[in-house]
Design an enzyme around this catalytic site. Structure first.
Site, short mmCIF file in Angstrom:
data_model
loop_
_atom_site.label_atom_id
_atom_site.label_comp_id
_atom_site.label_asym_id
_atom_site.label_seq_id
_atom_site.Cartn_x
_atom_site.Cartn_y
_atom_site.Cartn_z
N LYS A 257 0.86 -1.20 0.00
CA LYS A 257 0.00 0.00 0.00
C LYS A 257 0.89 1.24 0.00
CE LYS A 257 -3.76 2.03 2.73
NZ LYS A 257 -4.48 1.96 4.02
N SER B 98 -9.41 1.62 3.49
CA SER B 98 -8.63 2.37 2.54
C SER B 98 -7.63 1.53 1.73
CB SER B 98 -7.87 3.49 3.27
OG SER B 98 -7.01 2.94 4.25
N SER C 104 -9.33 -0.85 7.53
CA SER C 104 -8.85 -0.69 6.15
C SER C 104 -8.22 -1.90 5.50
CB SER C 104 -7.86 0.46 6.09
OG SER C 104 -8.58 1.65 6.04
N1 GLN Z 1 -12.67 3.77 7.08
C1 GLN Z 1 -11.97 4.09 8.28
C2 GLN Z 1 -11.54 5.54 8.24
O1 GLN Z 1 -11.74 6.17 7.26
C3 GLN Z 1 -10.80 3.21 8.46
C4 GLN Z 1 -9.65 3.59 7.61
C5 GLN Z 1 -8.39 2.86 7.96
O2 GLN Z 1 -8.41 1.84 8.64
N2 GLN Z 1 -7.28 3.44 7.52
O3 GLN Z 1 -11.01 6.04 9.17
#
Ligand code: GLN
Length: 465
Positions: free
Chosen positions: A73, A148, A172
């Site tokens: 990532k 994400s 994410s």
């Molecule tokens: N969807 C969650 C957020 O936007 C988790 C994102 C993540 O784990 N980086 O914070």
């Protein structure tokens, strides 16, 4: 079925060459059909593959991960590569060093091919909040990939990479794994070093592997785990062995949160599929307990309060001075504000503004400290739960993945879609998504440091539902 073992055997039996393997993966990644690719590490990957082939030709032994292609990532430092966080601000930023987790994989001989697209700075649940184009779902490209770490999950699901390394702050890794029907693990907080992972919310950020089997998750988890002097929250952990996770007898009691299933936000088909899985587990002689938990709204607001506060603080360093695409204004203050206003996405700015509000004088007692108190209560609740049950099972999301475009119109709905993942992040618990049970998978959670039990139960589920 372990892809890593399968490829390892093909390499050592010389049925394929590492160079051919790497080239074939790079060829499909170059097409970038699902917007998963921010940059390719082609030169490095080809050179590394040639070295693996040379070793095999000389009759030297190679390790299990040697020559295995993987994705990263684009929030992890890999020295000399662009590390953009899928943002405009860091579009031209190159890593000066390599993240510990990635370095450990490099030391084991695995070959990184690609820096993967996702929501910028980890902000999002759909991988649409990016300058590289919305990542398309692997199963149905009109739907979002989740986020994400959407690019990482899609690359694994499409077999463009054998495994990928994502970051999970509030879901994410687990949520995109569920949306694309692969496995994704958020280990216990601190099991894998965060050094070199761009900080979103430091108190819940975790490095997590995405793969197509529990065995591959196990192998990659072992390779990345361990204490690191560069991350004081890490701890030493024991290797998880194949034998231990294949012996599935340890689990006697499973719990699930009643309110997750009775909540009106849950889709009827997700609910029915989840309850059907519970029945199959009961039929195997496992005791199932309904547990009480905080309402989803409380979980989501506690998580977003703390995550926004932490990200506002972490991102304050990105002002165009040491980092970021600087835009000159009339004076220094203007330079900061133009650089940040022009280069951060709407979603990231929403979080910075929200986070600074949460932390500001006059509000922090009422909002931030309350968030911390709730987090303690959530952790205590989990401790009580694990006195009664061995693992907790939950759906990954209340609904199927939305269409591309929908989440951007309604950020609040997007935050609420994280209802089932964020609680386990606040509790810092090991949680694995398996692509079974509901259309977006199931999450298996155990008490802290019990990552082995999570994998063990996943093996049990494989033959049960
Ligand atoms: N969807 C969650 C957020 O936007 C988790 C994102 C993540 O784990 N980086 O914070």
């Amino acid at each position: 079925m372990s892809k890593i073992r399968e490829i390892h055997n093909q390499l050592i039996n010389q049925e394929i060459s590492c160079l051919e393997l790497i080239k074939s993966k790079l060829d499909v990644l170059k097409l970038n059909t699902h917007n998963t690719v921010n940059s390719l590490l082609e030169t490095f990957a080809l050179e590394a593959a040639a070295k693996v082939d040379a070793k095999i030709a000389k009759g030297e032994q190679i390790g299990l991960l040697e020559g295995i292609p993987f994705g990263v990532k684009d929030v992890f430092m890999v020295q000399g590569t662009y590390t953009t966080a899928s943002s405009n601000l860091l579009k031209k930023y190159k890593s000066p060093y390599t993240a510990t987790a990635i370095q450990k994989l490099l030391d084991a001989g695995a070959i990184p091919l690609v820096k993967e697209n996702g929501d910028s700075f980890g902000h999002g649940s759909s991988s649409e909040n990016t300058i590289f184009g919305a990542v398309k779902n692997a199963v149905n490209p009109t739907l979002v990939s989740g986020g994400s770490s959407g690019g990482s999950a899609v690359n694994v699901a499409k077999e463009y990479t054998v495994f990928s390394i994502g970051g999970d702050t509030g879901g994410s890794v687990r949520q995109p794994a569920g949306y694309n029907q692969v496995f994704g693990l958020k280990p216990t907080y601190g099991r894998i070093s965060r050094f070199g992972l761009m900080a979103y919310a430091s108190s819940t950020d975790c490095v997590g592997p995405i793969a197509t089997s529990t065995e591959d998750i196990r192998i990659v988890l072992n390779a990345m785990s361990g204490k690191d002097v560069k991350d004081q929250t890490t701890y030493a952990s024991e290797e998880i062995t194949v034998a231990n996770i294949l012996n599935t007898e340890g689990v006697k009691t499973v719990g699930y949160f009643k309110n997750f299933i009775t909540n009106e936000a849950i889709d009827a088909s997700v609910k029915a599929a989840f309850l059907a899985s519970i029945e199959k587990i009961k039929a195997k002689g496992i005791a199932v307990k309904e547990l009480d938990f905080f309402e989803s709204d409380t979980l989501v607001s506690t998580y977003y309060t703390l995550a926004m506060a932490e990200t506002a603080s972490n991102l304050s360093r990105l002002d165009g001075t040491n980092y970021g695409n600087r835009i000159e204004g009339d004076n220094l203050k203007d330079t900061y504000s133009i650089t940040r206003s022009e280069n951060f996405s709407e979603e990231t700015k929403r979080r910075i503004v929200g986070g600074n509000q949460v932390l500001s004088q006059g509000f922090s007692d009422e909002i931030y400290l309350k968030g911390l108190q709730l987090r303690d209560q959530i952790s205590k609740n989990f401790e009580k739960d694990f006195e009664q049950v061995d693992v907790i099972l939950s759906p990954v999301t209340p609904q199927a993945p939305p269409k591309i475009g929908d989440s951007l119109k309604d950020p609040l709905a997007m935050y609420l879609s994280d209802a089932y993942t964020v609680g386990f992040s606040l509790g810092q618990l090991p949680t694995l998504t398996v692509p079974q049970g509901t259309e977006t998978g199931l999450q298996i959670t155990a008490a802290k440091n019990n990552d082995e039990l999570v994998l063990k139960f996943a093996n049990f589920l494989k033959d049960t539902i």
